[in-house]
Design a protein around this motif. Structure first.
Motif, mmCIF file in Angstrom:
data_model
loop_
_atom_site.group_PDB
_atom_site.id
_atom_site.type_symbol
_atom_site.label_atom_id
_atom_site.label_comp_id
_atom_site.label_asym_id
_atom_site.label_seq_id
_atom_site.Cartn_x
_atom_site.Cartn_y
_atom_site.Cartn_z
ATOM 1 N N ASN A 167 0.827 -1.207 0.000
ATOM 2 C CA ASN A 167 0.000 0.000 0.000
ATOM 3 C C ASN A 167 0.863 1.261 0.000
ATOM 4 N N LEU A 168 1.964 1.206 0.733
ATOM 5 C CA LEU A 168 2.870 2.352 0.762
ATOM 6 C C LEU A 168 3.502 2.573 -0.605
ATOM 7 N N ALA A 169 3.962 1.493 -1.238
ATOM 8 C CA ALA A 169 4.605 1.604 -2.552
ATOM 9 C C ALA A 169 3.624 2.055 -3.625
ATOM 10 N N LEU A 170 2.383 1.622 -3.514
ATOM 11 C CA LEU A 170 1.374 1.987 -4.513
ATOM 12 C C LEU A 170 0.854 3.408 -4.317
ATOM 13 N N GLY A 171 1.044 3.975 -3.152
ATOM 14 C CA GLY A 171 0.593 5.340 -2.899
ATOM 15 C C GLY A 171 -0.871 5.382 -2.515
ATOM 16 N N ALA A 172 -1.226 6.411 -1.771
ATOM 17 C CA ALA A 172 -2.601 6.536 -1.286
ATOM 18 C C ALA A 172 -3.533 7.058 -2.374
ATOM 19 N N ARG A 173 -4.774 6.616 -2.291
ATOM 20 C CA ARG A 173 -5.808 7.132 -3.190
ATOM 21 C C ARG A 173 -6.278 8.501 -2.700
ATOM 22 N N SER A 174 -6.695 9.334 -3.626
ATOM 23 C CA SER A 174 -7.270 10.636 -3.271
ATOM 24 C C SER A 174 -8.712 10.423 -2.817
ATOM 25 N N ARG A 175 -9.038 10.914 -1.641
ATOM 26 C CA ARG A 175 -10.395 10.795 -1.104
ATOM 27 C C ARG A 175 -10.874 12.163 -0.624
ATOM 28 N N ARG A 176 -11.954 12.624 -1.190
ATOM 29 C CA ARG A 176 -12.481 13.936 -0.796
ATOM 30 C C ARG A 176 -13.244 13.865 0.524
ATOM 31 N N LEU A 177 -13.978 12.771 0.720
ATOM 32 C CA LEU A 177 -14.783 12.648 1.929
ATOM 33 C C LEU A 177 -13.965 12.031 3.049
ATOM 34 N N PRO A 178 -14.041 12.593 4.265
ATOM 35 C CA PRO A 178 -13.280 12.026 5.386
ATOM 36 C C PRO A 178 -13.807 10.646 5.758
ATOM 37 N N GLY A 179 -12.899 9.810 6.243
ATOM 38 C CA GLY A 179 -13.290 8.485 6.692
ATOM 39 C C GLY A 179 -13.196 7.400 5.646
ATOM 40 N N LEU A 180 -13.035 7.736 4.375
ATOM 41 C CA LEU A 180 -12.916 6.738 3.323
ATOM 42 C C LEU A 180 -11.493 6.178 3.294
ATOM 43 N N ARG A 181 -11.367 4.876 3.045
ATOM 44 C CA ARG A 181 -10.066 4.238 3.008
ATOM 45 C C ARG A 181 -9.225 4.770 1.848
ATOM 46 N N LYS A 182 -7.961 5.044 2.142
ATOM 47 C CA LYS A 182 -7.059 5.531 1.099
ATOM 48 C C LYS A 182 -6.149 4.430 0.560
ATOM 49 N N GLN A 183 -6.106 3.272 1.230
ATOM 50 C CA GLN A 183 -5.262 2.181 0.770
ATOM 51 C C GLN A 183 -5.821 1.598 -0.527
ATOM 52 N N ARG A 184 -4.922 1.229 -1.427
ATOM 53 C CA ARG A 184 -5.352 0.699 -2.727
ATOM 54 C C ARG A 184 -5.723 -0.788 -2.654
ATOM 55 N N LEU A 185 -5.116 -1.533 -1.749
ATOM 56 C CA LEU A 185 -5.475 -2.932 -1.605
ATOM 57 C C LEU A 185 -6.706 -3.060 -0.725
ATOM 58 N N GLU A 186 -7.532 -4.058 -1.021
ATOM 59 C CA GLU A 186 -8.789 -4.196 -0.299
ATOM 60 C C GLU A 186 -8.555 -4.474 1.181
ATOM 61 N N GLN A 187 -9.608 -4.292 1.978
ATOM 62 C CA GLN A 187 -9.462 -4.306 3.427
ATOM 63 C C GLN A 187 -8.992 -5.651 3.973
ATOM 64 N N ASN A 188 -9.389 -6.733 3.347
ATOM 65 C CA ASN A 188 -8.980 -8.057 3.832
ATOM 66 C C ASN A 188 -7.778 -8.608 3.059
ATOM 67 N N ALA A 189 -6.955 -7.713 2.526
ATOM 68 C CA ALA A 189 -5.810 -8.124 1.700
ATOM 69 C C ALA A 189 -4.850 -9.026 2.467
ATOM 70 N N ALA A 190 -4.581 -8.704 3.722
ATOM 71 C CA ALA A 190 -3.629 -9.508 4.496
ATOM 72 C C ALA A 190 -4.167 -10.918 4.728
ATOM 73 N N ILE A 191 -5.465 -11.041 4.934
ATOM 74 C CA ILE A 191 -6.065 -12.359 5.124
ATOM 75 C C ILE A 191 -5.947 -13.180 3.843
ATOM 76 N N ARG A 192 -6.224 -12.563 2.712
ATOM 77 C CA ARG A 192 -6.113 -13.264 1.435
ATOM 78 C C ARG A 192 -4.669 -13.667 1.151
ATOM 79 N N LEU A 193 -3.735 -12.776 1.431
ATOM 80 C CA LEU A 193 -2.318 -13.088 1.232
ATOM 81 C C LEU A 193 -1.918 -14.271 2.110
ATOM 82 N N LEU A 194 -2.364 -14.257 3.367
ATOM 83 C CA LEU A 194 -2.066 -15.343 4.290
ATOM 84 C C LEU A 194 -2.688 -16.653 3.818
ATOM 85 N N ASN A 195 -3.904 -16.587 3.295
ATOM 86 C CA ASN A 195 -4.537 -17.793 2.764
ATOM 87 C C ASN A 195 -3.707 -18.388 1.625
ATOM 88 N N GLY A 196 -3.188 -17.512 0.758
ATOM 89 C CA GLY A 196 -2.321 -17.978 -0.321
ATOM 90 C C GLY A 196 -1.050 -18.617 0.212
#
Length: 344
Positions: free
Chosen positions: A280-309
């Motif tokens: 997420n750091l290497a890919l850079g944050a997404r621009s979000r106008r509204l506060p509270g929206l996720r700025k990470q480019r990978l989905e929220q359960n990315a670590a779980i999916r990576l671990l499953n793999g």
């Protein structure tokens, strides 16, 4: 001599080579040989004298257990001779042409290739990949003055796609078992599984941003691929005839993270989380106008999916190696020691 298409399954012949070029995205001596019928094969030079055909073979075996798309074959001495003779004759042709007033000039890629062909080390061949792109390419495009978001969006989309993060997790497992830390490394942990220190700079686990690679599959979709699975300076990968006890007296081999103990499982989970943070750091944050929206480019359960793999790949790799031993195929002592250390 009969003409044979350039292909990872064929012997490379002098008569089959029409030209070459260095693959520009590769940071190492990696070249594309082009044949007379549009056929192609990639050849790569492993500069370390510790990398021989057996190291290539077993690194390839480990990676192919979790990523069958990877096929890396050591060139035999005759193939090296055929290629070396071809580039030598090509440069002699340039000299002969200039001598009689015919305009000709050796390309920088040809001069570099000739230099590497005469350097010590092991040459390998592999199939050319389509749509080759690295995390480094996407990162640099986003960080450039024009701030091109397209490559990072495409890279993130490929990882977020079904099977994308899981495939990357499988590659991480193969690297850890082999001892290749030229992509990611889990760092140093304490005896309870707590993280202490890892990669340098801003990243926790990401070591070589240029070695996180995507390529197109048969349907034109980008997917992670385990290219370049050999770290030439890693004795824990290259000294196959030695023992784990000799090479790793302090138990620092990254492969211990693949064990089934509670501590190893906690470390593996933390490793997955660090890798996702780094991506997420290497890919850079997404621009979000509204506060509270996720700025990470990978989905929220990315670590779980990576671990499953990772967990799926552990089982695949363990079974592949057990089958090899059971079948009676010769297996180096270092590979056997690693299997024993993991209770595989």
């Amino acid at each position: 001599m009969p003409l044979a298409d350039l292909d990872v399954r064929n012997k490379i012949l002098y008569s089959s080579i029409a030209g070459l070029k260095k693959i520009p995205t590769a940071q190492r001596p990696v070249f594309l040989l082009v044949g007379w019928r549009g056929d192609k094969v990639v050849v790569k030079h492993e500069t370390s004298p510790s990398v021989d055909a057996s190291v290539v073979k077993f690194s390839n075996t480990v990676m192919r257990a979790v990523d069958p798309a990877v096929k890396i074959v050591p060139l035999d001495p005759q193939e090296v001779t055929e290629i070396r003779d071809w580039i030598a004759d090509r440069l002699q042709e340039v000299a002969d042409n200039l001598r009689v007033g015919i305009a000709d000039q050796a390309k920088p890629d040809e001069l570099y290739f000739n230099q590497m062909m005469n350097a010590p080390g092991q040459w390998t061949k592999m199939a050319p990949e389509q749509g080759f792109t690295s995390l480094d390419d996407a990162h640099n495009a986003f960080q450039a003055a024009h701030r091109d978001k397209g490559p990072v969006k495409k890279f993130a989309a490929a990882l977020n796609a079904p099977g994308g993060l899981e495939a990357l997790g499988a590659i991480v497992v193969a690297d850890a078992f082999s001892g290749n830390s030229d992509r990611f490394h889990p760092g140093i942990w304490d005896s309870t599984g707590g993280y202490m220190t890892g990669a340098n700079g801003n990243y926790k686990a990401l070591v070589n941003i240029g070695n996180v690679i995507l390529t197109e599959d048969g349907n034109g979709k980008l997917r992670p691929i385990g290219l370049d699975p050999i770290e030439t300076g890693a004795s824990i990968q290259t000294q196959l005839n030695s023992t784990l006890a000799v090479l790793d007296p302090n138990n620092e081999w990254a492969g211990y993270i693949l064990a089934s103990t509670a501590v190893a499982q906690a470390r593996l989970r933390g490793y997955a989380e660090m890798i996702v943070d780094d991506l997420n750091l290497a890919l850079g944050a997404r621009s979000r106008r509204l506060p509270g929206l996720r700025k990470q480019r990978l989905e929220q359960n990315a670590a779980i999916r990576l671990l499953n793999g990772m967990n799926t790949a552990k089982l695949q790799l363990a079974q592949k190696l057990r089958d090899r031993v059971t079948s009676g195929k010769a297996t180096p002592q270092l590979i056997l020691d690693k299997m024993n250390a993991l209770a595989w």
